[in-house]
Scaffold this motif. Structure first.
Motif, short mmCIF file in Angstrom:
data_model
loop_
_atom_site.label_atom_id
_atom_site.label_comp_id
_atom_site.label_asym_id
_atom_site.label_seq_id
_atom_site.Cartn_x
_atom_site.Cartn_y
_atom_site.Cartn_z
N PRO A 231 -29.91 -33.24 -54.56
CA PRO A 231 -30.40 -33.53 -53.19
C PRO A 231 -29.31 -33.34 -52.16
N ILE A 232 -29.68 -32.86 -51.01
CA ILE A 232 -28.75 -32.64 -49.89
C ILE A 232 -28.73 -33.91 -49.06
N VAL A 233 -27.62 -34.66 -49.18
CA VAL A 233 -27.47 -35.92 -48.47
C VAL A 233 -26.69 -35.65 -47.20
#
Length: 371
Positions: A231-233
């Motif tokens: 996931p791109i946080v």
């Protein structure tokens, strides 16, 4: 044998059977089958080797603590016990206790004194009304009624024949004619063929061959067999500094703490002061110069418009009023004789009117009541 039984005899016509329509529900003589759709679809499991599914709900069991609970709570520690002072004895606030009376209560009540008890006499017997409608048993009144006296029976005991209506609809024995008004008016066409119907041309959208398996949905959306990406946080804009926070803030750099040697900036606002004028203010204003004063003319004297002043009467008011003449006070009246110098009213002519008008007021009060 009454007139009704004599005229209306019982009918001996046999009662016909009722016509019951056949029902659409047919009852079968054979028993029902035990193999139903439910039994065939859901078979009974073997209860000997059957294990129910284990529930995922956590078990909640109460365990009694080994250490006893502390009795010193926050309320007890914050608010200490306060012993109330002993109650003072106030003589004026004492309540007297109830003491039953020593003298017995009087049995003579207001009800007993008002209503005297009656004598114990027997109850009077009821006076029943006299029955003047009684009829003797052997007088023969029962067989002579108004209905029997009005309607006499026939000479013969047989029932008269009924009067039946004449049927005005008769069915002919011959066959009905086939030539009706409709057939005679509209003749038929012999040896004619029925025209073929004109049907629209079919336009099917589905082909004759089999349907293709590759659809637009399957072609556009293929199965993805790749691994799931991380996931791109998003990175936070607030970062915690590792070093010490500087003491030189914007407020301290802008406003220095050395206020003794600081020279404030001179304000450019002019100083407003009041200066009293040396010359006096002019009394001639625009209002006075525009509107000159107008002197009112002297008031004229009008004799007809003068109001007379009030002058009190010189003669006393007459004390003999209508009230005194109408309602005389109680007592007797004594007639006093008039003086020798005054002319009495009795010497006047009784027929003259107001004969005592010229008499002095000393003769007016000749009657005085005696109480």
């Amino acid at each position: 044998m009454t007139t009704s039984r004599h005229d209306y005899v019982a009918k001996t016509t046999p009662k016909r059977y009722k016509i019951v329509p056949a029902s659409h529900m047919h009852v079968h003589s054979a028993p029902f089958e035990k193999q139903t759709m439910n039994k065939l679809s859901y078979s009974c499991p073997n209860m000997a080797s059957f294990e129910p599914a284990r529930s995922c709900k956590p078990l909640r069991e109460y365990e009694r603590p080994e250490i006893p609970m502390q009795s010193e709570t926050t309320t007890k520690l914050s608010y200490g016990p306060i012993c109330p002072p002993p109650k003072e004895d106030v003589p004026w606030a004492r309540r007297a206790c109830y003491q039953p009376p020593d003298v017995p209560m009087d049995n003579e009540t207001t009800y007993k004194k008002s209503f005297m008890p009656g004598c114990a006499n027997e109850r009077a017997k009821m006076v029943l009304p006299y029955n003047n409608l009684s009829v003797a048993a052997g007088s023969g009144f029962e067989s002579k009624t108004v209905y029997k006296e009005s309607y006499h029976s026939a000479t013969c005991g047989e029932r008269p024949p009924p009067i039946r209506p004449t049927a005005h609809l008769r069915v002919p024995n011959q066959k009905l004619e086939d030539d009706t008004v409709y057939k005679t008016s509209f003749a038929t066409h012999c040896h004619t063929e029925r025209p073929a119907p004109i049907l629209p041309r079919p336009a099917p959208l589905i082909g004759d061959g089999p349907m293709q398996e590759m659809t637009t949905q399957r072609h556009d959306f293929v199965c993805k067999g790749q691994a799931k990406r991380d996931p791109i946080v998003p990175q936070g804009s607030l970062a915690m500094p590792t070093g010490r926070v500087e003491s030189a803030t914007v407020n301290r750099l802008t406003y220095t703490a050395n206020k003794e040697n600081m020279i404030p900036t001179k304000s450019c606002k002019p100083i407003v002061t009041y200066k009293r004028p040396e010359e006096p203010m002019e009394s001639d204003t625009t209002q006075k110069l525009s509107y000159m004063p107008v002197c009112p003319p002297p008031k004229e004297h009008y004799p007809w418009a003068q109001r007379a002043r009030y002058q009190p009467p010189n003669l006393p008011m007459d004390s003999v009023t209508v009230q005194k003449y109408s309602y005389a006070p109680p007592g007797q009246y004594i007639e006093e004789p008039c003086s020798s110098s005054m002319v009495c009213c009795q010497s006047c002519n009784p027929a003259a009117v107001n004969c005592c008008a010229s008499v002095d007021t000393a003769c007016n009060g000749g009657f005085y009541p005696i109480f």
